[in-house]
Scaffold this motif. Sequence first.
Motif, PDB file in Angstrom:
ATOM      1  N   ARG A 146       6.187   3.188  22.019  1.00  0.00           N
ATOM      2  CA  ARG A 146       5.518   3.845  23.038  1.00  0.00           C
ATOM      3  C   ARG A 146       4.958   3.453  24.264  1.00  0.00           C
ATOM      4  N   VAL A 147       5.065   1.943  24.200  1.00  0.00           N
ATOM      5  CA  VAL A 147       4.722   1.120  25.421  1.00  0.00           C
ATOM      6  C   VAL A 147       5.936   1.219  26.172  1.00  0.00           C
ATOM      7  N   LYS A 148       7.262   1.287  25.602  1.00  0.00           N
ATOM      8  CA  LYS A 148       8.443   1.467  26.550  1.00  0.00           C
ATOM      9  C   LYS A 148       8.555   2.601  26.924  1.00  0.00           C
ATOM     10  N   LEU A 149       8.017   3.645  26.261  1.00  0.00           N
ATOM     11  CA  LEU A 149       8.313   4.972  26.906  1.00  0.00           C
ATOM     12  C   LEU A 149       7.038   5.131  28.070  1.00  0.00           C
ATOM     13  N   ALA A 150       5.915   4.526  27.698  1.00  0.00           N
ATOM     14  CA  ALA A 150       4.864   4.851  28.915  1.00  0.00           C
ATOM     15  C   ALA A 150       5.254   4.203  30.197  1.00  0.00           C
ATOM     16  N   GLN A 151       5.919   2.986  30.065  1.00  0.00           N
ATOM     17  CA  GLN A 151       6.314   2.279  31.231  1.00  0.00           C
ATOM     18  C   GLN A 151       7.450   2.959  32.066  1.00  0.00           C
ATOM     19  N   ALA A 152       8.087   3.703  30.982  1.00  0.00           N
ATOM     20  CA  ALA A 152       9.159   4.676  31.649  1.00  0.00           C
ATOM     21  C   ALA A 152       8.614   5.908  32.598  1.00  0.00           C
ATOM     22  N   LEU A 153       7.452   6.259  32.261  1.00  0.00           N
ATOM     23  CA  LEU A 153       6.869   7.425  32.502  1.00  0.00           C
ATOM     24  C   LEU A 153       5.748   7.229  33.771  1.00  0.00           C
ATOM     25  N   VAL A 154       5.378   5.885  33.755  1.00  0.00           N
ATOM     26  CA  VAL A 154       4.145   5.686  34.673  1.00  0.00           C
ATOM     27  C   VAL A 154       4.186   6.025  36.048  1.00  0.00           C
ATOM     28  N   HIS A 155       5.558   5.958  36.623  1.00  0.00           N
ATOM     29  CA  HIS A 155       5.761   6.173  38.134  1.00  0.00           C
ATOM     30  C   HIS A 155       5.858   7.656  38.563  1.00  0.00           C
ATOM     31  N   ASP A 156       5.762   8.789  37.380  1.00  0.00           N
ATOM     32  CA  ASP A 156       5.935   9.938  37.571  1.00  0.00           C
ATOM     33  C   ASP A 156       7.074  10.457  38.008  1.00  0.00           C
ATOM     34  N   PRO A 157       8.226  10.089  37.170  1.00  0.00           N
ATOM     35  CA  PRO A 157       9.481  10.330  37.403  1.00  0.00           C
ATOM     36  C   PRO A 157      10.044  11.837  37.340  1.00  0.00           C
ATOM     37  N   ARG A 158      11.181  12.180  38.082  1.00  0.00           N
ATOM     38  CA  ARG A 158      11.559  13.774  37.713  1.00  0.00           C
ATOM     39  C   ARG A 158      12.444  13.898  36.609  1.00  0.00           C
ATOM     40  N   LEU A 159      13.262  12.352  36.068  1.00  0.00           N
ATOM     41  CA  LEU A 159      13.816  12.366  34.912  1.00  0.00           C
ATOM     42  C   LEU A 159      13.589  11.092  34.208  1.00  0.00           C
ATOM     43  N   VAL A 160      13.703  10.973  32.762  1.00  0.00           N
ATOM     44  CA  VAL A 160      13.722   9.824  32.291  1.00  0.00           C
ATOM     45  C   VAL A 160      15.153   9.618  31.469  1.00  0.00           C
ATOM     46  N   PHE A 161      15.692   8.301  31.305  1.00  0.00           N
ATOM     47  CA  PHE A 161      16.505   8.159  30.474  1.00  0.00           C
ATOM     48  C   PHE A 161      15.848   7.439  29.316  1.00  0.00           C
ATOM     49  N   LEU A 162      15.857   7.916  27.978  1.00  0.00           N
ATOM     50  CA  LEU A 162      15.412   7.164  27.021  1.00  0.00           C
ATOM     51  C   LEU A 162      16.681   6.707  25.871  1.00  0.00           C
ATOM     52  N   ASP A 163      16.773   5.430  25.832  1.00  0.00           N
ATOM     53  CA  ASP A 163      18.091   5.049  25.019  1.00  0.00           C
ATOM     54  C   ASP A 163      17.587   4.690  23.510  1.00  0.00           C
ATOM     55  N   GLU A 164      17.900   5.315  22.682  1.00  0.00           N
ATOM     56  CA  GLU A 164      17.613   5.369  21.234  1.00  0.00           C
ATOM     57  C   GLU A 164      16.179   5.054  21.073  1.00  0.00           C
ATOM     58  N   PRO A 165      15.241   6.067  21.497  1.00  0.00           N
ATOM     59  CA  PRO A 165      13.876   5.893  21.390  1.00  0.00           C
ATOM     60  C   PRO A 165      13.307   6.137  19.863  1.00  0.00           C
ATOM     61  N   THR A 166      13.997   6.427  18.857  1.00  0.00           N
ATOM     62  CA  THR A 166      13.746   6.612  17.482  1.00  0.00           C
ATOM     63  C   THR A 166      13.869   5.415  16.704  1.00  0.00           C
ATOM     64  N   ASN A 167      14.803   4.511  17.297  1.00  0.00           N
ATOM     65  CA  ASN A 167      15.336   3.293  16.662  1.00  0.00           C
ATOM     66  C   ASN A 167      14.149   2.242  15.735  1.00  0.00           C
ATOM     67  N   GLY A 168      14.548   2.136  14.720  1.00  0.00           N
ATOM     68  CA  GLY A 168      13.585   1.233  13.559  1.00  0.00           C
ATOM     69  C   GLY A 168      12.311   2.045  13.499  1.00  0.00           C
ATOM     70  N   LEU A 169      12.019   3.357  13.536  1.00  0.00           N
ATOM     71  CA  LEU A 169      10.897   3.904  13.144  1.00  0.00           C
ATOM     72  C   LEU A 169      11.064   4.802  11.804  1.00  0.00           C
ATOM     73  N   ASP A 170       9.792   4.858  11.000  1.00  0.00           N
ATOM     74  CA  ASP A 170       9.868   5.500   9.686  1.00  0.00           C
ATOM     75  C   ASP A 170       9.882   6.872   9.953  1.00  0.00           C
ATOM     76  N   PRO A 171      10.131   7.745   9.104  1.00  0.00           N
ATOM     77  CA  PRO A 171      10.274   9.341   9.157  1.00  0.00           C
ATOM     78  C   PRO A 171       8.873   9.875   9.872  1.00  0.00           C
ATOM     79  N   GLN A 172       7.800   9.350   9.758  1.00  0.00           N
ATOM     80  CA  GLN A 172       6.766   9.724  10.582  1.00  0.00           C
ATOM     81  C   GLN A 172       6.783   9.721  11.822  1.00  0.00           C
ATOM     82  N   GLY A 173       6.967   8.210  12.325  1.00  0.00           N
ATOM     83  CA  GLY A 173       7.160   7.785  13.530  1.00  0.00           C
ATOM     84  C   GLY A 173       8.091   8.597  14.353  1.00  0.00           C
ATOM     85  N   ARG A 174       9.364   8.646  13.625  1.00  0.00           N
ATOM     86  CA  ARG A 174      10.350   9.254  14.323  1.00  0.00           C
ATOM     87  C   ARG A 174       9.852  10.905  14.707  1.00  0.00           C
TER      88      ARG A 174
END
Length: 309
Positions: A146-174
Motif C-alpha cells: 500500500r505504501v508503494k501504491l501511495a507513492q505512485a499516486l501521490v503526484h496525481d498522475p494521469r496513468l499508473v504502472f503497477l508491477d505485480e501489486p498482489t505479489n506476496g499477499l494472502d487471499p484477503q490482501g489480494r
Amino acid sequence: MTPSVTACISTEGLTKQFPRVTALENLTVTTEAGVTGLVGANGAGKSTLIKILLGLQPATSGRAHVLGMDTATQGVDIRRVVGYMPEHDCLPPDVSATEFVVHMAQMSGLPRTAARERAADTLRHVGLYEERYRPIGGYSTGMRQRVKLAQALVHDPRLVFLDEPTNGLDPQGRDEMLALIRRIGADFGISVLVTSHLLGELERVCDHVIVIDSGRLLRSSSIGEFTQATQAIAVEVEDGLQSLAERLTAAGEAVAVQGRLLTVQVPAHDEAGRTYDAVRDAVCDLNLNLVRLEQRRGHIEDVFKEPAA
Ligand SMILES: Nc1ncnc2c1ncn2[C@@H]1O[C@H](COP(=O)(O)OP(=O)(O)OP(=O)(O)O)[C@@H](O)[C@H]1O
C-alpha cells in the motif's frame, strides 16, 4: 506512424534484446483509457516493457508512446504524469509511511504543505490510517504494498504502472488490492496498467487485457471478448457421464469429456435450442441426476491453450 490521440500506450515493433535473451520481440500493441492488465509468466517481459515505457531503458528497436509522448526522448515528461509501483520492495525501513510519501511528493515538485496534504489523502485512500506514523520496517507485506501504491499516486498522475501489486499477499490482501485498483480506475479516473502472472485475478478488475509470452504478443482484447460465452454447453451429472457422452454422440452431437464435465458443441445457428433439448432428453432417458447445465465462458488462461496465431 503518429500515435493515436486517445491511446494511453502504443508500441510499434518494440524489441528489447539483452545479451542472452530477447525480452520483447516485435511487440505492437495499443491501450486506451481504463484499467489494462498485462499478463504473462515470470520472465515474459512485463517489467522490461514498463521500464521502456517510463523511459528508464532504451528499446533495441521499434518505438513506444505513452500519453502521446515518445519514450525514447520524453522520459522525464512521461514520469511527471505517470506513477510507478515497482515490483520489488525498495522502501526505507527507518522512516514512516507519511515521511516517505511526503518526500516522494516533494520529489515530484509539490511544495511541503501541499505534499503533506496529498500524502495524507493518498495514504487514507490506500487504506493506511494510524499505522502511517510507524516506521515502515515493522509493516506487513500488505501494508508495504500500500505504501508503494501511495507513492505512485501521490503526484496525481494521469496513468499508473503497477508491477505485480498482489505479489506476496494472502487471499484477503489480494482481494483488497484488486478492489483498490478498480477504484483507482473507476473513482479517481486514473488509467492503470497492471501486471500479473496470475491470469485469473485480472479478469476481475480490467477493461482490457494484453497477454505476452516470451516477449511476444499472444493476444490483446477487451475483457468481454476473453470471457464471452462460447458456443458450447457444459453438463455435469452425479453419475453416468460416460453413458451420457455415448448417447449424445450416437444422436450426432459433438461432445468431449473434461474431468467431471461434458462439453457439447452448439452449432452456429441452433436458434431453436435443439442441442439443449437433446441434452435434456438424454439425461431424462438415462434417468441421470443433473448437477449443472450451463453455457461455457472463456477465461484469460484459455489463450495459452489456443495454438499461436
Ligand atoms: N537488465 C537485464 N539484463 C539481462 N537480462 C534481463 C534484464 N532484465 C530482464 N532480463 C531478462 O529479460 C527477460 C524478461 O524479464 P522481465 O523482468 O521483463 O520479465 P517479467 O515478465 O517482468 O517477469 P518477472 O515478473 O519474473 O520479473 C527475462 O528472461 C529476464 O531474465
